[in-house]
Design an enzyme around this catalytic site. Structure first.
Site, PDB file in Angstrom:
ATOM      1  N   ARG A 173      25.395  21.609  55.705  1.00 44.34           N
ATOM      2  CA  ARG A 173      26.766  21.135  55.409  1.00 44.34           C
ATOM      3  C   ARG A 173      27.110  21.208  53.927  1.00 44.34           C
ATOM      4  NH1 ARG A 173      25.539  17.080  59.361  1.00 44.34           N
ATOM      5  NH2 ARG A 173      26.425  17.735  61.350  1.00 44.34           N
ATOM      6  N   LYS A 219      36.287  30.435  46.044  1.00 42.84           N
ATOM      7  CA  LYS A 219      36.578  31.009  47.370  1.00 42.84           C
ATOM      8  C   LYS A 219      35.342  31.746  47.857  1.00 42.84           C
ATOM      9  CE  LYS A 219      41.543  31.766  47.542  1.00 42.84           C
ATOM     10  NZ  LYS A 219      42.598  32.786  47.625  1.00 42.84           N
ATOM     11  N   GLU A 269      41.621  44.356  39.151  1.00 43.47           N
ATOM     12  CA  GLU A 269      41.854  42.899  39.141  1.00 43.47           C
ATOM     13  C   GLU A 269      42.243  42.417  37.739  1.00 43.47           C
ATOM     14  OE1 GLU A 269      42.139  41.194  41.851  1.00 43.47           O
ATOM     15  OE2 GLU A 269      40.686  41.873  43.365  1.00 43.47           O
ATOM     16  N   LYS A 312      42.257  32.619  35.216  1.00 43.71           N
ATOM     17  CA  LYS A 312      41.897  32.194  36.572  1.00 43.71           C
ATOM     18  C   LYS A 312      41.534  30.709  36.577  1.00 43.71           C
ATOM     19  CE  LYS A 312      39.990  33.161  40.908  1.00 43.71           C
ATOM     20  NZ  LYS A 312      39.369  34.041  41.851  1.00 43.71           N
ATOM     21  N   GLU A 371      44.858  26.418  46.858  1.00 42.74           N
ATOM     22  CA  GLU A 371      45.943  27.341  47.184  1.00 42.74           C
ATOM     23  C   GLU A 371      47.067  26.701  47.991  1.00 42.74           C
ATOM     24  OE1 GLU A 371      44.504  31.332  47.858  1.00 42.74           O
ATOM     25  OE2 GLU A 371      46.390  31.869  48.834  1.00 42.74           O
ATOM     26  N   ARG A 428      48.185  29.115  43.255  1.00 35.71           N
ATOM     27  CA  ARG A 428      47.018  30.009  43.332  1.00 35.71           C
ATOM     28  C   ARG A 428      47.342  31.269  44.122  1.00 35.71           C
ATOM     29  NH1 ARG A 428      40.607  28.599  44.168  1.00 35.71           N
ATOM     30  NH2 ARG A 428      39.944  30.782  44.225  1.00 35.71           N
ATOM     31  N   ASN A 444      46.930  36.578  44.574  1.00 37.81           N
ATOM     32  CA  ASN A 444      46.882  37.546  45.672  1.00 37.81           C
ATOM     33  C   ASN A 444      47.889  38.677  45.483  1.00 37.81           C
ATOM     34  OD1 ASN A 444      44.864  36.154  47.159  1.00 37.81           O
ATOM     35  ND2 ASN A 444      46.428  34.636  47.667  1.00 37.81           N
ATOM     36  N   HIS A 466      47.364  41.903  47.225  1.00 44.11           N
ATOM     37  CA  HIS A 466      46.234  41.743  48.146  1.00 44.11           C
ATOM     38  C   HIS A 466      46.623  41.755  49.620  1.00 44.11           C
ATOM     39  CE1 HIS A 466      43.998  40.989  44.547  1.00 44.11           C
ATOM     40  NE2 HIS A 466      42.890  40.679  45.199  1.00 44.11           N
ATOM     41  N   HIS A 468      44.329  44.078  51.758  1.00 51.59           N
ATOM     42  CA  HIS A 468      43.468  43.665  52.870  1.00 51.59           C
ATOM     43  C   HIS A 468      43.782  44.480  54.127  1.00 51.59           C
ATOM     44  CE1 HIS A 468      42.595  39.504  50.868  1.00 51.59           C
ATOM     45  NE2 HIS A 468      41.896  40.491  50.355  1.00 51.59           N
ATOM     46  N   HIS A 483      37.399  47.519  47.153  1.00 54.31           N
ATOM     47  CA  HIS A 483      38.423  46.469  47.183  1.00 54.31           C
ATOM     48  C   HIS A 483      39.450  46.673  46.060  1.00 54.31           C
ATOM     49  CE1 HIS A 483      40.225  42.540  47.762  1.00 54.31           C
ATOM     50  NE2 HIS A 483      39.985  42.246  46.497  1.00 54.31           N
TER      51      HIS A 483
HETATM   52  P1  NAD Z   1      30.238  44.733  45.623  1.00 50.80           P
HETATM   53  O1  NAD Z   1      29.697  43.373  45.603  1.00 50.80           O
HETATM   54  O2  NAD Z   1      30.103  45.534  46.863  1.00 50.80           O
HETATM   55  O3  NAD Z   1      29.588  45.543  44.411  1.00 50.80           O
HETATM   56  C1  NAD Z   1      29.959  46.869  44.213  1.00 50.80           C
HETATM   57  C2  NAD Z   1      28.764  47.815  44.140  1.00 50.80           C
HETATM   58  O4  NAD Z   1      28.193  47.714  42.856  1.00 50.80           O
HETATM   59  C3  NAD Z   1      27.655  47.522  45.125  1.00 50.80           C
HETATM   60  O5  NAD Z   1      27.149  48.748  45.595  1.00 50.80           O
HETATM   61  C4  NAD Z   1      26.599  46.834  44.278  1.00 50.80           C
HETATM   62  O6  NAD Z   1      25.319  47.022  44.778  1.00 50.80           O
HETATM   63  C5  NAD Z   1      26.784  47.507  42.971  1.00 50.80           C
HETATM   64  N1  NAD Z   1      26.415  46.758  41.785  1.00 50.80           N
HETATM   65  C6  NAD Z   1      26.690  45.471  41.525  1.00 50.80           C
HETATM   66  N2  NAD Z   1      26.376  45.177  40.266  1.00 50.80           N
HETATM   67  C7  NAD Z   1      25.842  46.288  39.730  1.00 50.80           C
HETATM   68  C8  NAD Z   1      25.336  46.607  38.452  1.00 50.80           C
HETATM   69  N3  NAD Z   1      25.388  45.742  37.440  1.00 50.80           N
HETATM   70  N4  NAD Z   1      24.843  47.859  38.250  1.00 50.80           N
HETATM   71  C9  NAD Z   1      24.862  48.775  39.252  1.00 50.80           C
HETATM   72  N5  NAD Z   1      25.357  48.526  40.465  1.00 50.80           N
HETATM   73  C10 NAD Z   1      25.847  47.299  40.699  1.00 50.80           C
HETATM   74  O7  NAD Z   1      31.816  44.743  45.285  1.00 50.80           O
HETATM   75  P2  NAD Z   1      32.737  43.962  44.263  1.00 50.80           P
HETATM   76  O8  NAD Z   1      33.807  44.890  43.926  1.00 50.80           O
HETATM   77  O9  NAD Z   1      31.971  43.306  43.194  1.00 50.80           O
HETATM   78  O10 NAD Z   1      33.337  42.764  45.158  1.00 50.80           O
HETATM   79  C11 NAD Z   1      34.198  43.038  46.231  1.00 50.80           C
HETATM   80  C12 NAD Z   1      34.247  41.830  47.129  1.00 50.80           C
HETATM   81  O11 NAD Z   1      34.745  40.704  46.399  1.00 50.80           O
HETATM   82  C13 NAD Z   1      35.160  41.994  48.329  1.00 50.80           C
HETATM   83  O12 NAD Z   1      34.490  41.567  49.476  1.00 50.80           O
HETATM   84  C14 NAD Z   1      36.321  41.073  48.029  1.00 50.80           C
HETATM   85  O13 NAD Z   1      36.922  40.562  49.187  1.00 50.80           O
HETATM   86  C15 NAD Z   1      35.664  39.995  47.230  1.00 50.80           C
HETATM   87  N6  NAD Z   1      36.557  39.241  46.374  1.00 50.80           N
HETATM   88  C16 NAD Z   1      36.484  37.891  46.429  1.00 50.80           C
HETATM   89  C17 NAD Z   1      37.283  37.124  45.606  1.00 50.80           C
HETATM   90  C18 NAD Z   1      37.132  35.636  45.615  1.00 50.80           C
HETATM   91  O14 NAD Z   1      37.948  34.943  44.993  1.00 50.80           O
HETATM   92  N7  NAD Z   1      36.125  35.095  46.263  1.00 50.80           N
HETATM   93  C19 NAD Z   1      38.168  37.727  44.719  1.00 50.80           C
HETATM   94  C20 NAD Z   1      38.218  39.122  44.683  1.00 50.80           C
HETATM   95  C21 NAD Z   1      37.405  39.872  45.511  1.00 50.80           C
HETATM   96  N1  GLY Z   2      41.049  36.078  44.396  1.00 46.13           N
HETATM   97  C1  GLY Z   2      42.062  35.149  44.761  1.00 46.13           C
HETATM   98  C2  GLY Z   2      41.714  33.738  44.490  1.00 46.13           C
HETATM   99  O1  GLY Z   2      40.644  33.448  44.002  1.00 46.13           O
HETATM  100  O2  GLY Z   2      42.480  32.871  44.797  1.00 46.13           O
END
Ligand code: NAD
Ligand code: GLY
Length: 357
Positions: free
Chosen positions: A122, A144, A186, A223, A233, A237, A241, A244, A248, A261
């Site tokens: 939990r 998030k 972003e 942020k 949100e 907040r 998006n 987005h 999505h 993404h």
């Molecule tokens: P990812 O985590 O898939 O990383 C991208 C690629 O880079 C992967 O292949 C990874 O192995 C590689 N990698 C990571 N760090 C590295 C490094 N230093 N050197 C070499 N390779 C490296 O993708 P991302 O773009 O970081 O994240 C995308 C995700 O984030 C999506 O699922 C999206 O929905 C989510 N997201 C969440 C929020 C939130 O607020 N929680 C906001 C924006 C995006």
């Molecule tokens: N990436 C959108 C948020 O964190 O609210």
């Protein structure tokens, strides 16, 4: 460069440590945050060989008892199957309620690990160690967490703030060029919705890595401020998006992994900019400036072959949609966004058809 940004959320406040060479100080940063005992480091197969040992050793040296779990890289890892796998690993390593998880990687690892931490027993504590630009400027900050299910992206999740975020700018040196560009999407988003000065900086030198630390810190400040004002949100907040809703839908219709993404967000921002011109008075000139910055970062401005009816259907299951088409984040000028904008369906379709040829 070394900078700290604080996320002010009362008793859930936490620091974001930004700097070069930070990885080796993860252990002491976790001590400073009051963490103790066992921890599960979650990472992926690309990041583990680069940074897994250093993170493990830093934690071990500081007196923690870490275990390391390496998952496949990519969006498909943000799944129910990998979530269950993490619960098993948490059980195997004996993680009790005083223990914590460490997300070492990009947004995929951060979102999945954060949700595992939010739901294991939990809720236990967790630490974000983002290694992609996208994760540094966006996903690691704000709490998030979640996973994808076949019906849509991020449909299952929780708000769960980390105890700290530690980013080592040196990790960006190994990040593939395409991932760096996706992260810049972003950054551009943050500038469009909040900071026209940052946007001008990007126009002058969109790929000036020399100043990337400063740009990352500015995005974290923005942020942190948005999350401080509206953690869960309820309203403001939502501006994060921008681009987005379409993004999505694009990711879902094209198939997760087809677009990064950030690439989908770039197309979504072009879409939102065109909608903004039509109904919010954004000037054609500003819309063109947005496209120019994205193009200089080698980001896509449109996509062929994704039909409106499929995009529409995907938008209908966006998590921010309540009984109908989603509301949009639009901008009346660069640096100022409005959330909750209703857009007539004919316009949504017409503008989509314009950018999907
Ligand atoms: P990812 O985590 O898939 O990383 C991208 C690629 O880079 C992967 O292949 C990874 O192995 C590689 N990698 C990571 N760090 C590295 C490094 N230093 N050197 C070499 N390779 C490296 O993708 P991302 O773009 O970081 O994240 C995308 C995700 O984030 C999506 O699922 C999206 O929905 C989510 N997201 C969440 C929020 C939130 O607020 N929680 C906001 C924006 C995006
Ligand atoms: N990436 C959108 C948020 O964190 O609210």
């Amino acid at each position: 460069m070394k900078r700290d940004v604080n996320v002010d959320l009362g008793d859930r406040s936490y620091p974001i440590h930004i700097g070069s060479g930070n990885l080796d100080s993860l252990g002491t940063a976790c001590q400073d945050a009051g963490l103790k005992g066992r921890c599960l480091i979650v990472t992926d197969e690309n990041v583990a060989p680069l940074y897994g040992d250093r993170v493990f050793q830093s934690l071990e040296k500081a007196g923690f008892n870490p275990a390391l779990e390496t998952l496949p890289a990519g969006e498909t890892t943000k799944s129910q199957a990998q979530l269950l796998n993490l619960y098993s690993k948490a059980a195997a390593h004996g993680l009790d309620r005083k223990c914590f998880m460490v997300a070492l990687g990009g947004g995929v690892i951060g979102d999945l690990t954060g949700f595992a931490a939010a739901s294991w027993l939990r809720g236990i504590r967790f630490v974000q160690v983002p290694t992609t630009l996208l994760a540094m400027v966006d996903s690691s900050v704000g709490g998030k967490t979640g996973i994808n299910i076949p019906e849509g992206k991020n449909l299952v999740g929780a708000f769960h703030q980390p105890e700290l975020v530690l980013m080592d700018l040196d990790t960006l040196k190994t990040l593939p060029e395409r991932e760096l560009s996706a992260g810049m999407a972003e950054v551009v988003k943050t500038a469009i919705i909040w900071d026209s000065g940052l946007f001008q900086t990007l126009e002058k030198s969109p790929a000036n890595l020399g100043n990337l630390g400063g740009i990352i810190a500015r995005c974290c400040e923005i942020k942190a401020e948005v999350v401080r004002q509206d953690e869960r949100e309820g309203g403001l907040r939502g501006i994060l998006n921008f681009g987005h809703t379409a993004a999505h839908a694009i990711e879902n219709v094209a198939g997760y992994g087809e677009f990064l993404h950030g690439e989908a967000v770039a197309i979504g921002m072009v879409y939102a900019a065109h909608l903004s011109v039509a109904i919010k008075g954004l000037s054609d000139e500003e819309s063109a400036r947005i496209e120019k910055v994205l193009a200089r970062l080698s980001l896509p401005l449109g996509v062929a072959g994704l039909e409106w009816k499929d995009i529409r259907a995907a938008m209908m299951v966006d998590k921010k949609t309540v009984g109908g088409l989603p509301k949009f984040v639009l901008v009346d000028r660069i640096g100022h966004a409005e959330f909750g904008c209703e857009v007539p369906e004919e316009l949504l379709e017409e503008v989509w058809n314009g950018i999907s040829q």
